[in-house]
Design an enzyme around this catalytic site. Structure first.
Site: not given
Ligand code: EPU
Length: 337
Positions: A164, A237, A333
């Site tokens: 990012r 995010s 972000e």
């Molecule tokens: N999780 C929880 N509770 C929740 C949701 C998630 O504990 O309610 C934990 C879980 O362990 C899950 C982990 O968070 O495995 C990661 O969640 P997720 O796969 O939804 O991904 P993220 O790391 O939260 C990132 C990007 C997203 C992108 C997703 C999928 C960033 C800041 N965000 O989110 O990007 O869609 O991965 O790859 O890196 C954005 O940048 O606007 C965005 C949506």
């Protein structure tokens, strides 16, 4: 180029914040850039290029000129046996580029389906999702220098991409306007289905994955968790996933053995910000019209008439509680203005 005075930005930011800009111009033609820079130098006011408005938060009115980039054009520049080089104008909606890739059978960007915003913003924060970052496919970024109107070309290495992150968020911030992004896309069929849940979702759509089915699967996964900015105000995010050092990580791992983590470079560990926020009990929280998404707590939402300051207040409270509980700082972000 038409310039509007005292212009409402509500429809131009996906958070749906009711802020105003002193001046607003739309850039549709290459010549408009020169006219914009003349206006900017005459008025001596701040200039903000605007893409889809999907990664920013207005906390006050903007006392300057906002230039909505609306240039269009996606063109194949060259190709060989393995790859195709494609130039896309900064103002192209990201979804048009994804559709172009599907039609022309070009591989590499399909996991980034469903991301809002425009092509020109994609290198700034090196958009990423489901195991892919846009940097994997960018070969060059073209920009115009705000100071003197000259043109620059940044190779992928010069963009200094990180998680990012890029040079456009640091040294080049406020100094250039991205006009075009050149992508190197693969002609060779290959997919990246390793991210949790992706392979299963693709399987439900087709036995033999193709670009259309992978793209559809990604959109389905997003739809289940991420609010559609056309329906609920948000900027995706709100925070980055934090990178922490070994000592803090092993400390946390001892206290919370189930803490989700990914080892990043230099002995640092990336934690899931969503998990940290979730564990602090913020999921589904709402005060007035500012809230924390029920399904993916990394996303802050505007249910209607929240102001930018109300969203930022909520973000601060979340940062404080995550810091108190885990000793981890969550860096926004979203570009807060
Ligand atoms: N999780 C929880 N509770 C929740 C949701 C998630 O504990 O309610 C934990 C879980 O362990 C899950 C982990 O968070 O495995 C990661 O969640 P997720 O796969 O939804 O991904 P993220 O790391 O939260 C990132 C990007 C997203 C992108 C997703 C999928 C960033 C800041 N965000 O989110 O990007 O869609 O991965 O790859 O890196 C954005 O940048 O606007 C965005 C949506």
């Amino acid at each position: 180029m038409q310039v509007h005075e005292n212009f409402c930005l509500k429809k131009f930011n996906t958070f749906g914040i009711d802020a105003y800009t002193r001046w607003f111009a739309e850039i549709s033609l290459q010549n408009d850039y020169d006219e914009l820079l003349r206006f900017y130098h005459e008025q001596k006011i701040p200039l903000l290029p605007l893409g889809g408005g999907s990664n920013l938060l207005f906390t006050e009115n903007f006392d300057g000129i906002i230039a909505k980039i609306s240039t269009r054009g996606i063109t194949i520049i060259s190709e060989d046996d393995r790859s195709t080089i494609v130039d896309a104008a900064a103002g192209e909606p990201w979804e048009h580029l994804i559709a172009f890739c599907i039609t022309n059978e070009l591989y590499g960007l399909e996991n980034l389906s469903g991301i809002p915003g425009q092509v020109g913003s994609s290198p700034i924060q090196n958009i990423g999702a489901y195991g892919v970052e846009v940097k994997n496919c960018i070969s060059e970024v073209y920009a115009i220098n705000i100071d003197d109107g000259s043109r620059s070309k940044f190779s992928d290495r010069e963009c200094q991409f990180g998680y990012r992150d890029s040079i456009f968020k640091r040294e080049m911030k406020g100094r250039v306007i991205i006009t075009d992004v050149v992508f190197r896309l693969s002609k060779i069929r290959h997919f990246n289905l390793g991210y949790g849940g992706v392979a299963e979702e693709v399987q439900q759509i087709s036995q033999v994955p193709d670009l259309a089915s992978v793209s559809k699967a990604i959109c389905n996964i997003r739809d289940k968790k991420i609010p559609n900015p056309k329906e609920t105000g948000s900027a995706g995010s709100f925070f980055k996933n934090p990178l922490i050092d070994n000592d803090l990580f092993f400390n946390l791992k001892e206290q919370y053995p189930d803490i989700p983590h990914f080892t990043a470079a230099d002995d640092r560990h990336k934690l899931a910000a969503a998990w940290l926020i979730d564990r602090c009990g913020w999921k589904g929280y709402r005060k007035g019209d500012a809230g924390v998404n029920k399904l993916q707590p990394l996303i802050l939402v505007n249910y209607g008439t929240a102001s930018g300051s109300e969203i930022v207040d909520l973000a601060r409270q979340i940062q404080n509680s995550v810091f108190e509980k885990f000793g981890v700082y969550l860096e926004p972000e979203v570009n807060i203005l």
